[in-house]
Every structure is written in structure tokens, then in C-alpha cells.
Design an enzyme around this catalytic site. Structure first.
Site, PDB file in Angstrom:
ATOM      1  NE  ARG A   1     -20.724  33.145  73.299  1.00 31.45           N
ATOM      2  CZ  ARG A   1     -21.670  33.548  72.472  1.00 31.45           C
ATOM      3  NH1 ARG A   1     -22.317  32.683  71.733  1.00 31.45           N
ATOM      4  NH2 ARG A   1     -21.958  34.825  72.373  1.00 31.45           N
TER       5      ARG A   1
ATOM      6  CD  GLN B   1     -21.129  28.854  71.758  1.00 27.20           C
ATOM      7  OE1 GLN B   1     -21.900  29.662  71.251  1.00 27.20           O
ATOM      8  NE2 GLN B   1     -19.829  28.909  71.562  1.00 27.20           N
TER       9      GLN B   1
ATOM     10  CG  HIS C   1     -24.116  32.118  76.096  1.00 34.13           C
ATOM     11  ND1 HIS C   1     -23.768  32.852  77.201  1.00 34.13           N
ATOM     12  CD2 HIS C   1     -23.978  32.938  75.038  1.00 34.13           C
ATOM     13  CE1 HIS C   1     -23.432  34.075  76.811  1.00 34.13           C
ATOM     14  NE2 HIS C   1     -23.543  34.146  75.499  1.00 34.13           N
TER      15      HIS C   1
ATOM     16  CG  PHE D   1     -18.362  39.724  71.922  1.00 35.29           C
ATOM     17  CD1 PHE D   1     -19.119  40.829  72.247  1.00 35.29           C
ATOM     18  CD2 PHE D   1     -18.989  38.482  71.877  1.00 35.29           C
ATOM     19  CE1 PHE D   1     -20.465  40.714  72.518  1.00 35.29           C
ATOM     20  CE2 PHE D   1     -20.346  38.356  72.156  1.00 35.29           C
ATOM     21  CZ  PHE D   1     -21.083  39.477  72.470  1.00 35.29           C
TER      22      PHE D   1
ATOM     23  CG  HIS E   1     -26.207  30.199  73.049  1.00 39.17           C
ATOM     24  ND1 HIS E   1     -27.321  30.980  73.168  1.00 39.17           N
ATOM     25  CD2 HIS E   1     -25.303  30.943  72.366  1.00 39.17           C
ATOM     26  CE1 HIS E   1     -27.107  32.149  72.577  1.00 39.17           C
ATOM     27  NE2 HIS E   1     -25.899  32.146  72.074  1.00 39.17           N
TER      28      HIS E   1
ATOM     29  CG  LEU F   1     -28.082  35.288  75.381  1.00 36.64           C
ATOM     30  CD1 LEU F   1     -26.926  34.335  75.556  1.00 36.64           C
ATOM     31  CD2 LEU F   1     -28.278  35.595  73.905  1.00 36.64           C
TER      32      LEU F   1
ATOM     33  NE  ARG G   1     -22.602  30.742  67.655  1.00 32.86           N
ATOM     34  CZ  ARG G   1     -22.871  31.821  68.383  1.00 32.86           C
ATOM     35  NH1 ARG G   1     -22.238  32.956  68.159  1.00 32.86           N
ATOM     36  NH2 ARG G   1     -23.785  31.779  69.332  1.00 32.86           N
TER      37      ARG G   1
ATOM     38  CD  GLU H   1     -18.775  35.896  74.520  1.00 38.76           C
ATOM     39  OE1 GLU H   1     -19.551  34.975  74.215  1.00 38.76           O
ATOM     40  OE2 GLU H   1     -17.657  36.036  74.030  1.00 38.76           O
TER      41      GLU H   1
END
Lengths: 118, 125, 585, 254
Positions: free
Chosen positions: C282, C236, C238, C116, C349, C248, C391, C251
């Protein structure tokens, strides 16, 4: 009306044909069983049955029985095999085809008799 | 049977195989009836005319114990199969419990009477 | 109606359900209030996974996870929180498994893990498989599992209750007021401890992965009391949302080997993050995508997207491990990831900021150690400052379970020790809520709430989006002022009491305006670029001046004014500490 | 009722995108003032790729603010917006305009059936969740947990792939002809949830759940009408799962 697909109509027809057959069965048992009350009583009922609307009705009962029988087999295949569910649609079209054939076939044989009064 | 509103109810209700057994019965009896009834229809409706089903013809045919048994098997299985099928419908569509009770009561009585009539008729010849 | 519970949980997403579950284990009466049915919460939309150093696939250690979290947060992360988190999350994931969560498995039957963004081995050497996943529906499984466990525990739920006010007096929380959607009645809840876990406020942006219901209600209510919101400037985006829709795209799609490509098919992330390429954090990927688009290398009709390429992956991976997004791409774009490139663009996001709390979730009333007794917060709603300025993927689900659990335990412990606080008379308690509704129902203005909301969302997207500058944000401050003035003219036309969703939407717009106000003011104030906060007029990170958290307070004496304060960053964990360094991948 | 035209899309408007003219026919009902439900038609413009939910939101936001329905995530994961759209149960956010109407066509929207209508498209979900709770929808394993995870093979985990995908939107249960007429049937959704635990190798309460499924209100009420399977927005092969539970009950009790 909910726009269900084949499965919904298969279920509805199965239920309706089942109830119709049950109704016929009850009449049938009563009329045949009635011979214990003597020949005259039996024949009185029987001559009514001999009228053409009843005989055409019987054609539909035949088609109903064939549908109920073969859709019943379809249900058994679905219940006891893994693949039955996957092919339920195709099987239902098969059942409909058989029912239609049975109806046409029975009519082919029976209609001349009704028209001929035999 | 009412719906279990909590899992305690559900747990208490969970100990009858009646529905399972009926479910299996419907499939087995159905399988047998397919052959019996389609044969019966063929022999009494397609092969011969309704006009041939006179009193004498019926009496003569049923003098044979094999036909007697054949017809009785249809009678018994189809009435049970039909009665249980109708019970399914009643339980589906009749929602109030008191109504359901008397509808079922009347219906089952009629079926039982017909069964008696049919059986007596078959074996009194 | 009046209710009384030892612990009240607001919100029934991952954090709220976790908090309710653990509070109940603490032998106190617990009720959970949600404006939705619990299984509708947006935790369910999380896809990729939950990061924990289990080492099921490759060697891994909690120190590495802690380091990645701190570095990912551009060193604004409080390191004590990061240490607690990286250790706790390992147990928490096993606990979720013991609750029955249907994780995907490794061939040995252990919890499966995948790579990730930003998660590395040995302090940044290479990507590591750390994200524990259940296909690409990890959030859905967590939400369902936690709800199931609450059903088992017999938690009391108040579904479709909208919290309208928190009752706080003399630094102590007494309970709250909530509006029952089905009757239109106000309920007063009296409690020893209240846990806020009602999620974020992504709906202030036009393109967002957030649900329509994520309007920052409780953040705003907290803020209206003159209490601070921390680090609101860090929001954030995304990198991968379905083009135009913002839905969404996990990821995990890049964790499984998906590649971002521009209009010429170039794997452009090689230029921006040579080491970990598409698996960079991100903020970096989002900026890279926007840079590509700005320089004319975008795809699509408006050239405002780039493609994600999965076509080199086996069909079983795409339809198995990535079933969810495959379905979404097919449904909404009519594209099949097995053979088509899927256009994506960054989507709003996750709020890194929120209600400031300490490590036990206790809410802070200022930047110097003041607290609100009996009031806790967890999840996206809260800012323990685990995420700092940005994050890492999978750390939100981790945040929910770790800090939801800690808040639940702490609240129950507190509730066992104290008596019920004094409670104002019902009339007094409900006054502000009654006023709020009275104004919305009986106004004379003709403003349309939906039109104001649309303008807010579009202007926030343009002015406080991925790239920011002083001029645009100053303009945005004025736009928000104007929208707030117009909001005063909103009148609800539906007079019905039951299920008045028009009233609710109008109320939510008020909350969103507050969140946008705090966010814009905080962002305008921070004259550096750090993590997700990227300023075109201050392009460098400035540790000398800005290695500190922003605390935004509403000025209760002057309308539309935001007071900015600060809070120091915890630069040391309990056993480990990582010096701020330039952030390169 | 005819309303003004406006743009229903949340996507940016571009002149090159053709707009469809639609009639949206909504079955409305407010028990505070109406004796019975009535149809209202709204004229709207929408893009072919818009969700039906975008169109309904547009009606609410700009034409008829009192129109009431549930919605949240907008992409088919929260399960709030199950509705009867053009005669079939669907999630309004997972149904695109182009799939249900052409330009000049009509989209009909009704509340899902079998549950009490509270207002417009919003129904009482409590009976649905009661059925859900009746099947003990939670993992049960009382034996002490190991320090790490319980081991489960990939194949065993895959047995739950479909059933654990359920979002409790009620599309299936409220499409079932048996549920419409008799709410005491637990319904497809509850059975799918039971399936998820019955076929979880780590769970220890299989027999109890099979017992619940074995009742009059359980799996035997399923008449395999397949409406549930057709309606499921998550493509769960519901009828197949129910049949698997039937066989599990049969062999489990045999």
C-alpha cells in the site's frame, strides 16, 4: 404518515376491507338469520336495508370483497411461489384494477335500480 | 404469548403449530371463499335487486338443500376466516394482556352466537 | 457504580470480541465495554479478506507469508511476531470457519482465496492467492460472527460506555473508569486484567476511511500516564479511497484484476513496481498515485485522483465478489464500476503504531522490557510490531484474531493466578475523569470543538500526510500546540446529563490532539524514509541508524513536550530470520 | 428558529460547486426538559452530493450542539444512523441530499418508530437486540470440527449471501406497521438473522430456530407490507427471505 409504497397500502387496505366485510357479514347473518323470529321482524329489517344509502353502501362492500378476494390471491401467490414476491407490485396494480372494474360494473347494474326505486 | 427475552424462553415456547395451522387455514378458506362469495354476491346483488330479497324469496331459495349447504359453507368459513382475521388485528393492536383477553372473549362470543343463529336459521326452514 | 470482573475488555471490534471470547474460555468472569453497540465497530468496514497460507488455490507456506509481512513492513517488523502470526493465522481462520463465518468458497467447497497486495509465492517471485474472503465484506462477517459467538458465550456487554481513565499504580493495572452515555454516570470497574482493543485514531486526518468514532481514546489515555506509544510515525494511507470521501475501496478490487490508470489511461504501476504492478504494497501504491497527481496526471475536477478500472472484468465478478464497493460507488459517486472508471485517492487508513505490547499482548512501559502488569492490548490499538513500517493488506484482520486471541488467553491465565489488586476509593479513582468533565462543562472559553477538530484534520493531512518533510512537520508541532491551547477554551454548551454527545465529542478531540502530538513528534524525529514514513528531505532508508522502534512518551513535567526513546527490532524469528534487503517489487 | 448559513460538506469546497439552500426540519425531544417532541427547522447550505448525515453533523457542530443522534462509520456499514428521513427509514449516511431535496426544499428527520426515544434522534435499541438474541443468532454445530474447514459448496454459501449482509441497523424492523403497534413481534431483522442460520448447511439447530419462528411472535406476524424490503439500506430482499422462512416452517413441520 410513513411513506411506504404499494405493499404498505395493500396491507392496510386488506386489513381495513377485511374488518369492514366482517362487520357487514355479522349484520348480514343477523338480518337474514332473523327470519326465524317471523316474517314481520325480518321484513322490518329488510325494508331498512332497502333504503338507498344502504344499497350504495353495498356497492362499496362489493368492491371491498373483490379487493380482499383478489389481494388474498396475491398473498397466496407470494406465500407459495418464489416469483410472487418479485411481482407483488404489478399484481397489486392488477388487484386495484379488478376492484375498480368490479365497483364500476356493479354500480352500472345497480344504480338504475336504485334511481328507479326498484 | 409474551416475547421470549432469552433463548431459553424461546426454546420453551417453541412447540405449538397453532399459528401455522391458522395461517394455512386462512389461505385455504380464502381460496374457497373467493368462489363462494363472489358467486353469492353475483346471484343475490348484481343479478337481482335488493328489493327482491323478500321473506318469501329467501325461504323459497333455502328450501333447496344444495343452497342450504352452499350458504352454510359460506357462513362457517367466512365467520372463521373473519374471526381469525380480526384476532390478528386484536393481537396486533391491543397490547395489554388483560384487555386483549376480554376483547377477544367478547368478540368470540358474538361470533359463536351469530354462527348458532345462522345455523339454526338455515336448518329450521 | 462499582463493578468487578476478572477480565475487562475495552472495545468490541474484532480484537476485543476475540479477546473476550477466549478470555471467557479461560474460566474467568469477563465483561466487554464499548462506546458503541458491538456490531457498530469499524472492523465491519474491512472488506478484502484475511491472509492465511491455507494453499486452497495455489501452493502456499507460512514462511512465505512471514517473509512478505517482514518485507512489507520494510524490515521494521519484529520477526518473532511475524513468525507467530504467520503460523497462528492458519488455525485462526479455520476456527473462524468453525464459528460459522460464511466464507466464499472454491469450486471444491473450501475457503476461497484471492490475491492481495504484497502477498507473494516463494519469497517474492509472483503474487499468490492468500486472502481468505467472504465476498468483499470479510470484516463485516468477522465482526458479526464474533459478536454472535459472544452472545452464545453469554459475555456481559456494557454498551455505550466511554472509558475515561485507566487506573494504574506501581506498574499494575487495577481497573478503569467509564462514563455511561445513557445516564451521564461514572462507573468504576475493578479488574485483575484489562485488555485494550479500542481501535485506531484515523480521524486526526481529513480524508480517512476511519469512522467518526476512531479518535484514539485509549492510546491517548495510556500516553497521558507517561507510558510510551510505539512507532506512531507509521500511518498507512490506503491507496484506494473513493475520491473526496475517503471511503475504503478494497484492495481486493486489484486482487480480482482491477487496474489503476492515470488521466491518459496509462497503467502507471508498471513503472513503479514492474513485477507485481497494481498489487504492490500500500505505501508504494499510495506514493505512486500521489506522484502521478503531483506531476499533473490526475483525473477529476481538481485533478487530485486517479481511476480504478474494472470495466474489463465480468459483471458477475463485480456485482458478486465486489458487491460492497459496487454499491458504494453507485451510492456516493453515481458511478457504475461495470462500465465507468471509478476515481480514487489515497485515504488515511491504519495506524501501524500504538500501545507497545509483547507477543501475549502485555503492555510495555518502556523500550527495555518493562511491562504494565495486568494490562493487555490488541488490534490496531496495539503495536506488537507485526506491521513494522507498513502493513500488508489482510494482515489487520489477521492481527485482530491472532493477537486478540493471544491477549484473551494470556489475560485469563494471569487473572486465574492473581488476586484482585488494591483499588483506590471511588472518589480517588474517578478524580481525573470528574476533573476532565468539570473542565469541559464549566469552562469560560468560547472555542468551538468542531472548528479545532477541522483545523487539526486539515493540517495533519497537509503536513504529516503521505509525503513529509522536516519543515512542514516542525510547523505542525506548533500548530498542535496552538490547537491544544485553544482546546482549553472549549466549553460544552449542552448541560444535559443523559446522552450528552457534545461532551463526548469534546472529550474525543482532546484524545485526538494527544495522538497527533505523539505522531508528529515521532515522525519529525525519524530522519529516514521507511515504509509508510516517506520524507522528502531524507529519501533513503537508513538501517545503520534507524532500524529501531520509536517510543514516544509524554513529558509529564513539561507541557507539550514529547520524549523520544527507542526499542530494538527483533531481527530473528523463532525458526526463521530474514536479513534486511532493499525493498523492490 | 433560523440559524446562520454555513458549509455542511466534508468535501473540499470549490467555487464551481453549486450550493443548495435547504431547510432541515428535525423532530427534537429531550425528556429532561420537554413534555413532548417538537419540530425545529434549521437553514443550511449543502452540496447535492452531500450525505444527509453531513448536513446533520453540520447542524450539530456549528448550529445546535445539543442535537443528539448516533453515527459512526459514515458509509453504511456500521448501522448506527437509521432515521426516518422524509417519511421513510434510511441510513442518514447512505442518503444523499440530491435524492431527498431540491434547492429551497425541506428535509424532515425523525427518530425511527416503535422504539422508545431517548433523546432527539436516538432511540433505545435494547428491545431490538433482545429480539435478535431470541432467535439464537449464532452458529451451532456440536459435532467435532475437522482439522481444516467444513466443506460447503459455492451454491450453498450463496444461500446466505443476502441474510448475512444484515448490519442490524433496525431500518427494517422499525418500518414494519406490525412492529410499530406491537413490539412483541420479533421483526424482520431477527427473521433475517434466523434465515442466515436456517439456510446454513453447516448449522445443526435448524429445527429449534424453525420452532421459534413458528410462534405467535415469529414469522406468522408478517403481513407482507414490504416496508422492510423498501427500507433496507443493504438491499436485502427481506420479504422474500421471510417468505422462505415461512415455507421452511410449513414444510419442516409438515
Amino acid at each position: 404518515m410513513y411513506r411506504g409504497r404499494e405493499g404498505q397500502w395493500a396491507f392496510l387496505l386488506h386489513r381495513l376491507s377485511g374488518l369492514a366485510i366482517l362487520l357487514y357479514l355479522m349484520l348480514h347473518v343477523f338480518s337474514i338469520g332473523s327470519f326465524i323470529f317471523g316474517e314481520r321482524f325480518y321484513m322490518a329489517i329488510h325494508e331498512t336495508y332497502d333504503l338507498w344509502p344502504f344499497r350504495i353502501g353495498l356497492l362499496f362492500v362489493t368492491a371491498g370483497v373483490v379487493y380482499h378476494a383478489f389481494n388474498g390471491l396475491r398473498i397466496i401467490v407470494m406465500d407459495f411461489t418464489g416469483f410472487g414476491v418479485a411481482y407483488q407490485r404489478q399484481m397489486w396494480y392488477g388487484v386495484m384494477a379488478i376492484s375498480l372494474l368490479a365497483f364500476v360494473g356493479a354500480a352500472w347494474v345497480v344504480m338504475p335500480r336504485i334511481l328507479g326505486g326498484y | 404469548m409474551i416475547r421470549a427475552r432469552t433463548f431459553t424462553d424461546a426454546r420453551q415456547q417453541a412447540h405449538s403449530n397453532a399459528e401455522l395451522n391458522w395461517w394455512i387455514f386462512m389461505r385455504i378458506s380464502g381460496l374457497i371463499l373467493v368462489f363462494l362469495i363472489l358467486g353469492h354476491i353475483y346471484m343475490t346483488f348484481i343479478q337481482v335487486s335488493e328489493s327482491d330479497a323478500t321473506f318469501d324469496a329467501v325461504v323459497n331459495k333455502l328450501a333447496n338443500p344444495a343452497w342450504k349447504f352452499y350458504d352454510w359453507l359460506i357462513l362457517a368459513l367466512s365467520l372463521l376466516h373473519g374471526a381469525n382475521g380480526a384476532r390478528y388485528s386484536i393481537e396486533d393492536y391491543v397490547r395489554s394482556r388483560p384487555n386483549r383477553a376480554w376483547v377477544k372473549g367478547v368478540f368470540f362470543t358474538v361470533i359463536a352466537l351469530l354462527f348458532t343463529l345462522g345455523t339454526v336459521g338455515l336448518f329450521s326452514i | 457504580m462499582h463493578h468487578r470482573y476478572d477480565v475487562l475488555v475495552v472495545g468490541a471490534g474484532g480484537a476485543g470480541l476475540m479477546a473476550a471470547l477466549y478470555a471467557a474460555k479461560g474460566d474467568v468472569s469477563v465483561a466487554c465495554i464499548s462506546k458503541l453497540y458491538p456490531t457498530r465497530s469499524h472492523t465491519g468496514a474491512a472488506q478484502g479478506g484475511i491472509g492465511a497460507a491455507l494453499g486452497n488455490v495455489q501452493e502456499d507456506h507460512w514462511e512465505w507469508h512471514m517473509f512478505d509481512t517482514v518485507k512489507g513492513g520494510d524490515y521494521l517488523t519484529d520477526q518473532d511476531a511475524a513468525e507467530v502470526f504467520a503460523k497462528d493465522i492458519i488455525d485462526a481462520v479455520y476456527e473462524l470457519e468453525h464459528m460459522g463465518l460464511p466464507f466464499s468458497r472454491t469450486p471444491e467447497g473450501k475457503i476461497a482465496q484471492r490475491k492481495f497486495g504484497g502477498h507473494t509465492r516463494d519469497f517474492g517471485k509472483a503474487a499468490v492467492e492468500r486472502s481468505c474472503y467472504a465476498k468483499d465484506r470479510t470484516g463485516h462477517m468477522i465482526l458479526q460472527t464474533l459478536y454472535q459467538q459472544n452472545v452464545k458465550a453469554g459475555t456481559t456487554f456494557f454498551n455505550e460506555f466511554h472509558v475515561t481513565d485507566l487506573l494504574i499504580e506501581d506498574g499494575r493495572c487495577q481497573g478503569l473508569v467509564a462514563y455511561e452515555l445513557s445516564t451521564g454516570e461514572l462507573h468504576t470497574f475493578h479488574a485483575k486484567a484489562v485488555i485494550l482493543a479500542a481501535g485506531g485514531y484515523g480521524r486526526v486526518f481529513k480524508i480517512t476511511s476511519n469512522a467518526l468514532t476512531l479518535t484514539g481514546d485509549l492510546m491517548s489515555i495510556y500516553y497521558r500516564k507517561g507510558l510510551p506509544l510505539e512507532d506512531m510515525e507509521f500511518y498507512q494511507f490506503h491507496p484506494t479511497g473513493l475520491a473526496k470521501l475517503g471511503i475504503l475501496v478494497t484492495e481486493g478490487i486489484r486482487g480480482e484484476g482491477g487496474i489503476l490508470r492515470n488521466d491518459s489511461g496509462e497503467r502507471f504501476m508498471e513503472r513503479y513496481a514492474p513485477t507485481i504492478k497494481d498489487l504492490a504494497p500500500r505505501d508504494i501504491v499510495s506514493r505512486s498515485i500521489i506522484t502521478e497527481i503531483r506531476e499533473g496526471r490526475g483525473v477529476g475536477r481538481d485533478k487530485d485522483a486517479v481511476n480504478i478500472d474494472l470495466t474489463h472484468l465480468p459483471r458477475e465478478v463485480i456485482e458478486g465478489k465486489l458487491a460492497e464497493i459496487t454499491d458504494l460507488a453507485r451510492t456516493y459517486l453515481g458511478m457504475d464500476p461495470v462500465k465507468d472508471l471509478v476515481p480514487i485517492q489515497p485515504t488515511a487508513h491504519y495506524a501501524m503504531g500504538g500501545i507497545p505490547t509483547n507477543l501475549d499482548g502485555l503492555c510495555l512501559s518502556d523500550g527495555s522490557g518493562g511491562t504494565v502488569e495486568g494490562l493487555y492490548a490488541a488490534g490496531e490499538q496495539a503495536c506488537v510490531s507485526l506491521h513494522g513500517a507498513n502493513r500488508l493488506g489482510t494482515n489487520s484482520l489477521g492481527d485482530l484474531v491472532v493477537f486478540g486471541r493471544r491477549a484473551g488467553i494470556a489475560a485469563a491465565k494471569y487473572a486465574r493466578q492473581v488476586e484482585y489488586p488494591d483499588m483506590p476509593e471511588t472518589g480517588d479513582a474517578q478524580r481525573e475523569s470528574v476533573d476532565l468533565f468539570e473542565r469541559l462543562r464549566n469552562g469560560s472559553g468560547k472555542e468551538n470543538a468542531a472548528a479545532i477538530r477541522k483545523e487539526l484534520q486539515e493540517s495533519m493531512m497537509n503536513n504529516v500526510g503521505i509525503f513529509r518533510n522536516g519543515k512542514d512537520m516542525a510547523a505542525q508541532v506548533d500548530i498542535i500546540k496552538e490547537l491544544k491551547a485553544r482546546y482549553q477554551g472549549v466549553t460544552v454548551s449542552d448541560p444535559s446529563r443523559r446522552y450528552n454527545s457534545e461532551l463526548i465529542e469534546a472529550m474525543e478531540l482532546g484524545f485526538m490532539l494527544d495522538c497527533a502530538e505523539a505522531m508528529t513528534a515521532s515522525a519529525l524525529n525519524r530522519t529516514e524514509s521507511r515504509g509508510a514514513h516517506d520524507r522528502e528531505d531524507f529519501t533513503e532508508r537508513n538501517d545503520a541508524e534507524w532500524l529501531k522502534h520509536t517510543m514516544a512518551y509524554k513529558n509529564l513535567n513539561k507541557a507539550d513536550d514529547v520524549i523520544i526513546g527507542y526499542k530494538p527490532v527483533a531481527l530473528k524469528g523463532f525458526t526463521r530470520a530474514f536479513e534486511p534487503k532493499p525493498r523492490v517489487y | 428558529m433560523t440559524q446562520t448559513h454555513a458549509q455542511a460538506s466534508s468535501a473540499p469546497v470549490s467555487a464551481s460547486v453549486p450550493m443548495l439552500q435547504l431547510k432541515v426540519k428535525v423532530l427534537r425531544f429531550d425528556p429532561e426538559k420537554d413534555k413532548k417532541a417538537y419540530w425545529t427547522t434549521y437553514d443550511v447550505e449543502a452540496q447535492a452530493g452531500d450525505r444527509v448525515l453531513d448536513v446533520i453533523n453540520h447542524i450539530k457542530w456549528y448550529l445546535e450542539p445539543s442535537l443528539t443522534f448516533r453515527r459512526s462509520c459514515m458509509h453504511g456499514i456500521c448501522g448506527s444512523d437509521a432515521m426516518l428521513i422524509n417519511g421513510r427509514n434510511r441510513l442518514a449516511c447512505k442518503t444523499l441530499v440530491r435524492d431527498v431535496a431540491k434547492s429551497g426544499g425541506t428535509i424532515t428527520v425523525e427518530p425511527i418508530r416503535g422504539l422508545k426515544v431517548e433523546k432527539d434522534l436516538l432511540v433505545d435499541m435494547e428491545p431490538f437486540f433482545d429480539s435478535y438474541k431470541a432467535i439464537m443468532p449464532y452458529f451451532i454445530n456440536e459435532s467435532p470440527a475437522p482439522a481444516a474447514e467444513r466443506i460447503q459448496s459455492e451454491e450453498e454459501a450463496e444461500r446466505m449471501a443476502h441474510s448475512s449482509n444484515c448490519i442490524l441497523c433496525a431500518c427494517c424492523t422499525t418500518s414494519c406497521p406490525i412492529f410499530w403497534v406491537n413490539g412483541s413481534y420479533l421483526g424482520p431483522a431477527a427473521i433475517v438473522q434466523a434465515h442466515r442460520f436456517i439456510f446454513d448447511t453447516r448449522d445443526e439447530a435448524t429445527q429449534q430456530r424453525l420452532g421459534i419462528m413458528n410462534q405467535n411472535t415469529g414469522v406468522w406476524r408478517c403481513r407482507t407490507a414490504y416496508n422492510c424490503t423498501e427500507a433496507c439500506p443493504r438491499d436485502i430482499p427481506i420479504t422474500q427471505l421471510i417468505e422462505e422462512v415461512k415455507r421452511a416452517v410449513m414444510y419442516g413441520q409438515a
